[in-house]
Scaffold this active site. Structure first.
Site, PDB file in Angstrom:
ATOM      1  N   HIS A  77      32.583 -49.240 -11.664  1.00 11.19           N
ATOM      2  CA  HIS A  77      32.301 -48.393 -12.823  1.00 11.19           C
ATOM      3  C   HIS A  77      33.066 -48.817 -14.072  1.00 11.19           C
ATOM      4  CE1 HIS A  77      30.020 -45.974 -10.207  1.00 11.19           C
ATOM      5  NE2 HIS A  77      30.948 -45.123  -9.825  1.00 11.19           N
ATOM      6  N   ASP A  84      24.661 -49.108 -10.258  1.00  8.85           N
ATOM      7  CA  ASP A  84      25.898 -48.452 -10.678  1.00  8.85           C
ATOM      8  C   ASP A  84      25.464 -47.336 -11.612  1.00  8.85           C
ATOM      9  OD1 ASP A  84      28.226 -47.552 -11.847  1.00  8.85           O
ATOM     10  OD2 ASP A  84      29.121 -49.528 -12.054  1.00  8.85           O
ATOM     11  N   HIS A  85      25.520 -46.094 -11.129  1.00 10.97           N
ATOM     12  CA  HIS A  85      24.923 -44.990 -11.895  1.00 10.97           C
ATOM     13  C   HIS A  85      25.595 -44.776 -13.253  1.00 10.97           C
ATOM     14  CE1 HIS A  85      28.263 -42.678 -10.040  1.00 10.97           C
ATOM     15  NE2 HIS A  85      28.138 -41.888 -11.077  1.00 10.97           N
TER      16      HIS A  85
END
Length: 492
Positions: free
Chosen positions: A247, A184-185
């Site tokens: 996110h 999950d960037h």
């Protein structure tokens, strides 16, 4: 956490190396790590693609994209060193013979290294190919060493709780949990990572971090752009699955987490699971009270006509897919009892802005009254495009009269370090090092899907007759403002 670890020789295998993510994020990240001296001394990047290309052609393609997307400038010397580590390999995802040929290629690299190298598989492909790739990797023993081999998987990880469980079960047939890096960037962003340091490295904040002193928490991830070329994908996804389930819930975990006993990855991930389990589940009959969805309509922004969602390519004329979602969550634990956590995200919003707002409770009794209007004390953590931490408080305005004014103390990341690493650089380095802290574990993924389960089912099964219900270039539907105003709050 990994400053003193030595990177072992590693072969990086990128599935989908000709795709958008690879050219915009992955190759620039590896290049910048290389320039910073963060890559292993022995490494090779094997770029997999269906087309019959030469190494020289593909390296030229990578260089062209680095010139557009790398945060560091491309110099002839650096490029000459980096490009020598790139190999293009023609590969068919559904043919086992391709995996057998790949296995031989990896063995050839091991011969050059002089040892059996680490292997990092990056699946930069659609989720529908994960099962095929995983099964072929198992059948050809490409990832047979649980201590050395790792696989990185992009979101979406499943499309609901049941599919996530099935995908976890599938991957478990080939990989140990410690080999699976669900990326999950957002968790690689500098300001998100800094929440742990900010909370647990400072004695002045942690004692205030609970329901006694905090009135509400807001998490906003707003995007100016619409769906652009991702219409077909987004039509099957929507804001809830695309952003909130992963996110925003991961950011919420970082804000609400209990103090970990150590910075070991297992300890921190245990505490994140505790947060997800504590989130009060919303019953089906309460979805409309706690959750708001929206879809952007066509509008005029700065004199230019902007399309509505239903006018975008690949979108149904009567689409029921939400491009905006706002939800009020409660955590049923001692620290956060009765503190609302408001989360919202949307496409075609007024501006691109991702931030966290911690609003503190007002004083039970104020010495100042009458003309002294007191603003709320707030802590604002800006994630992007600004990267800073702002503490808002009241002070006396300079002058002869005792007049109060709100002021801010700001810690600005750009003022301290203009050349901040990209999120993917942080996460890829952690994967190379074998640090799982910022990656999602199987139970985290399943709990996150469980949190949004009833909302997802209600929205998928009931068409919203009000769509489209907010103008492109606005802050979303009116109902989202009512969501927070019911408790005397407002979006900050």
């Amino acid at each position: 956490m990994n400053e003193n670890k030595i990177l072992q020789p590693t072969t990086i295998i990128i599935f989908g190396a000709t795709g958008d993510l690879a050219k915009r994020k992955l190759f620039p990240a590896f290049y910048n790590l290389y320039i910073d001296g963060r890559m292993p001394k022995g490494f090779n990047i094997v770029a997999l693609g269906r087309a019959d290309n030469t190494d020289e052609y593909f390296r030229s393609y990578v260089k062209e994209n680095l010139e557009k997307f790398s945060r560091k400038k491309i110099t002839s010397e650096d490029w000459a060193g980096f490009q020598a580590h790139i190999t293009y390999f023609q590969h068919q995802l559904d043919q086992e013979s391709s995996y057998q040929d790949l296995h031989q290629k990896l063995k050839d690299f091991d011969t050059v290294y002089g040892i059996r190298a680490n292997r990092l598989f990056y699946l930069s492909i659609g989720p529908n190919f994960i099962a095929t790739i995983s099964n072929h990797i198992k059948n050809t023993a490409l990832a047979s060493d649980a201590k050395k081999d790792r696989i990185i998987i992009e979101k979406p990880f499943g499309h609901d709780k049941q599919s996530a469980i099935e995908l976890n079960s599938l991957l478990a047939q080939t990989f140990e949990e410690e080999q699976i890096y669900r990326i999950d960037h957002y968790l690689g962003k500098e300001t998100v990572q800094n929440i742990l340091a900010f909370r647990f490295g400072n004695s002045i904040f942690e004692p205030l971090w609970d329901h006694k002193y905090i009135e509400s928490v807001q998490i906003t991830v707003a995007e100016e752009v619409g769906v652009e070329t991702r219409g077909a994908f987004y039509e099957q996804t929507g804001a809830l699955k695309d952003m909130i389930q992963n996110h925003l819930l991961q950011i919420l975990c970082m804000v609400a987490i209990e103090p970990p006993a150590s910075l070991q990855s297992g300890e921190i991930r245990d505490r994140k699971v505790d947060v997800l389990k504590s989130i009060r589940r919303i019953s089906p009959d309460q979805v409309d009270h706690y959750a708001v969805r929206g879809q952007y309509a066509k509008s005029t922004i700065n004199g230019t006509e902007a399309k509505g969602y239903r006018q975008e390519d690949g979108i149904a004329a009567d689409s029921n897919t939400e491009t905006f979602a706002a939800i009020k969550f409660y955590l049923d634990n001692e620290r956060w009892q009765d503190v609302p956590f408001y989360v919202r995200t949307g496409k075609k919003m007024k501006e691109k802005h991702s931030y966290i707002t911690i609003q503190f409770k007002p004083l039970p009794h104020s010495t100042f009254s009458g003309s002294h209007l007191l603003s709320a004390n707030r802590l604002i953590i800006n994630i992007q495009p600004m990267m800073d931490i702002r503490l808002q408080f009241m002070t006396k305005k300079p002058g002869l009269s005792l007049v109060l004014q709100p002021v801010e103390m700001i810690f600005d990341y750009f003022a301290c370090q203009e050349d901040t690493p990209e999120a993917y650089e942080t996460l890829l380095l952690d994967a190379l090092l074998g640090d799982l802290t910022l990656f999602m574990r199987s139970d985290q993924v399943e709990e996150a899907w469980d949190v949004v389960k009833t909302i997802q089912e209600a929205w998928e099964n009931n068409k919203d007759s009000s769509f489209p219900n907010y103008s492109a270039g606005s802050w979303g539907p009116e109902e989202s403002f009512a969501l927070v105003e019911r408790q005397g709050h407002s979006w900050v």
